[in-house]
Design an enzyme around this catalytic site. Structure first.
Site, PDB file in Angstrom:
ATOM      1  CG  HIS A  75      34.427 -20.409 -33.422  1.00 18.75           C
ATOM      2  ND1 HIS A  75      34.215 -20.072 -32.113  1.00 18.75           N
ATOM      3  CD2 HIS A  75      35.495 -19.667 -33.826  1.00 18.75           C
ATOM      4  CE1 HIS A  75      35.107 -19.175 -31.740  1.00 18.75           C
ATOM      5  NE2 HIS A  75      35.887 -18.903 -32.763  1.00 18.75           N
ATOM      6  CE1 TYR A 204      28.760 -22.528 -25.881  1.00 18.61           C
ATOM      7  CE2 TYR A 204      27.304 -21.914 -24.078  1.00 18.61           C
ATOM      8  CZ  TYR A 204      27.783 -21.696 -25.346  1.00 18.61           C
ATOM      9  OH  TYR A 204      27.284 -20.655 -26.092  1.00 18.61           O
ATOM     10  N   PRO A 296      21.077 -16.181 -21.138  1.00 16.09           N
ATOM     11  CG  PRO A 296      22.956 -15.340 -20.037  1.00 16.09           C
ATOM     12  CD  PRO A 296      21.500 -15.616 -19.845  1.00 16.09           C
ATOM     13  CE  LYS A 300      19.474 -20.413 -30.534  1.00 16.12           C
ATOM     14  NZ  LYS A 300      20.553 -20.265 -31.495  1.00 16.12           N
ATOM     15  CE1 TYR A 388      25.681 -22.155 -28.536  1.00 20.50           C
ATOM     16  CE2 TYR A 388      26.738 -21.771 -30.658  1.00 20.50           C
ATOM     17  CZ  TYR A 388      26.657 -21.543 -29.296  1.00 20.50           C
ATOM     18  OH  TYR A 388      27.543 -20.679 -28.703  1.00 20.50           O
TER      19      TYR A 388
HETATM   20  C1  PHB Z   1      29.453 -14.036 -25.263  1.00 25.06           C
HETATM   21  O1  PHB Z   1      30.515 -14.108 -25.895  1.00 25.06           O
HETATM   22  O2  PHB Z   1      29.120 -12.997 -24.666  1.00 25.06           O
HETATM   23  C2  PHB Z   1      28.558 -15.220 -25.186  1.00 25.06           C
HETATM   24  C3  PHB Z   1      28.898 -16.352 -25.889  1.00 25.06           C
HETATM   25  C4  PHB Z   1      28.074 -17.475 -25.821  1.00 25.06           C
HETATM   26  C5  PHB Z   1      26.943 -17.451 -25.043  1.00 25.06           C
HETATM   27  C6  PHB Z   1      26.600 -16.314 -24.340  1.00 25.06           C
HETATM   28  C7  PHB Z   1      27.415 -15.190 -24.411  1.00 25.06           C
HETATM   29  O3  PHB Z   1      26.176 -18.565 -24.972  1.00 25.06           O
END
Ligand code: PHB
Ligand code: APR
Length: 394
Positions: A75, A204, A296, A300, A388
């Site tokens: 992405h 997000y 999460p 990271k 990120y």
């Molecule tokens: C996930 O796909 O499990 C995932 C993706 C982004 C995050 C945390 C978990 O920030």
């Protein structure tokens, strides 16, 4: 009792332990990996799924990136969604070409296990009673039970890669480690959904009712999360309740809605920030979740584990090449600089996007102002992006 000897004894076949074993092999150093779960269990546990550019580059250079390059989703960035609108953060453009790679942790594990076994690597799955001995001497050892038989392996060094609930950290004398911790008053409710992707990149979302995240696993399987109470019971969340909550938290003024499908897995994960210092005691080196845990939100955890073992493999290779211990002596400090930046970022993104019961109306307006700032200032957007996709390795 059988007595064996190996250069590096590794506890834990997670990403940290397996990658360390592979990198040591590339440097001509032998190791054994002790894992208390079965291979099927280790390869089947669903965890996070976002890789930093440096993680992808390291796996590629180490010769374990070919399936990743075929099957991962690459992405340009992510979407931030708040106040009914969606904003794209083009991280690839902002960071001079670094991308977001979505490839599940258990796929990384499968690739590493396959590479180790193909090279004749020694991974002992399903062992029990692992205990660390004499870590303050030049001859530490691992004791364990395998197939009902007691075993002992003498090592030059031990790597504690056994995650946040492992034994390695607890083998240090009391008072050796400084513990820094923050527990968050919320958790994540994670689901796996049989459906095509709802979005071409991760979303997000910050909503008055709490955080939501749209991630993906494959063209037919999606991963989505909702902020929840960490004390919630999965049984209290019917599929209807889950979808209603996703629809509300993800809604936009132009009528966006997630593609729904059968939910095949539901889990609740707690959220905390945790660091133990230092990451070395005598001949024991801690790496990954054994030393530190992040919430999460910034994805990271796996990436910090990879960064630790990259440094540990280098330090050990330098020791075996020249008997120079200086990189081993610096290991903990070198790791902790990156870890604390990862902690700061994960804490910041978590508090930016989640709602807390103790938040006031002022706090919500401040969060929205910060999201507005991030999505309108190139400087702020770049700060989010470079963290990120992963800060450069030093
Ligand atoms: C996930 O796909 O499990 C995932 C993706 C982004 C995050 C945390 C978990 O920030
Ligand atoms: N004996 C042997 N193995 C053990 C023991 C023990 N006493 N305790 C734990 N283990 C194993 C676990 O079963 C697991 O397979 O150690 C492994 C640790 O792996 P992870 O928990 O995945 O930790 P790490 O390799 O540091 O990777 C960090 O994993 O938890 C996620 O989100 C986290 O992405 C991050 C990554």
């Amino acid at each position: 009792m059988s007595g064996e000897r190996v250069a590096v004894g590794i506890v834990g076949a997670g990403p940290a332990g397996l990658l360390l074993s592979h990198l040591l092999h590339l440097a001509g150093i032998d190791s054994v990996v002790l894992e208390n779960r079965s291979r099927e269990d280790v390869e089947g546990t669903i965890r996070a799924g976002v890789l930093e550019q440096g993680t992808v580059d390291l796996l590629t250079e180490a010769g374990v990136g070919s399936r990743l390059h075929r099957e991962a989703s690459f992405h340009r960035g992510v979407y931030l969604r708040f106040a009914g609108a969606t904003h794209h953060i083009d991280m690839q453009e902002l960071t001079g070409g670094k991308r977001v790679t979505v490839y599940a942790q258990h796929e990384v594990i499968k690739d590493l296990v396959a590479a180790r076994l193909a090279a004749g690597g020694d991974i002992r799955f399903g062992v029990s009673d692992v205990a660390l001995e004499a870590i303050e001497t030049g001859r530490p050892a691992l004791r364990f039970t395998s197939g009902g038989e007691p075993r002992r392996i003498e090592c030059d060094f031990i790597a504690g890669c056994d995650g946040s609930h492992g034994v390695s950290r607890h083998s240090l004398p009391a008072g050796t480690l400084q513990r820094y911790e923050r527990i968050y008053p919320f958790g994540w409710f994670g689901v796996l959904v049989e459906a095509p992707p709802s979005s071409d990149e991760l979303i997000y979302a910050s909503h008055d009712r709490g955080f939501a995240l749209v991630s993906t696993r494959s063209p037919t399987l999606q991963r989505m999360y909702l902020q929840c109470d960490p004390g919630d019971d999965v049984a209290d969340w019917s599929d209807d309740r889950i979808w209603a909550e996703f629809r509300v938290r993800l809604e936009t003024r132009d009528g966006w809605a997630p593609i729904e499908g059968p939910i095949t897995q539901k889990v609740i994960v707690g959220m905390r920030s945790l660091v133990h210092e230092p990451m070395r005691h005598g001949r024991l080196f801690l790496a990954g979740d054994a030393a530190h845990v992040v919430p999460p939100t910034g994805a990271k955890g796996l990436n910090l584990a990879v960064a630790d073992v990259r440094l540990l493999a280098r330090a050990l290779a330098s020791f075996y090449r020249t008997k120079d211990e200086s990189l081993l002596a610096r290991y903990s400090d070198d790791c902790l600089r990156r870890i604390w930046k990862g902690q700061r970022f994960s804490w910041w993104l978590t508090t930016l996007l989640h709602r807390s019961d103790s938040d006031t109306a002022f706090d919500r307006r401040r969060q929205l102002a910060e999201l507005d700032y991030i999505t309108s200032s190139r400087a702020a957007m770049t700060s989010l992006a470079e963290n990120y996709v992963g800060l450069p390795f030093e």
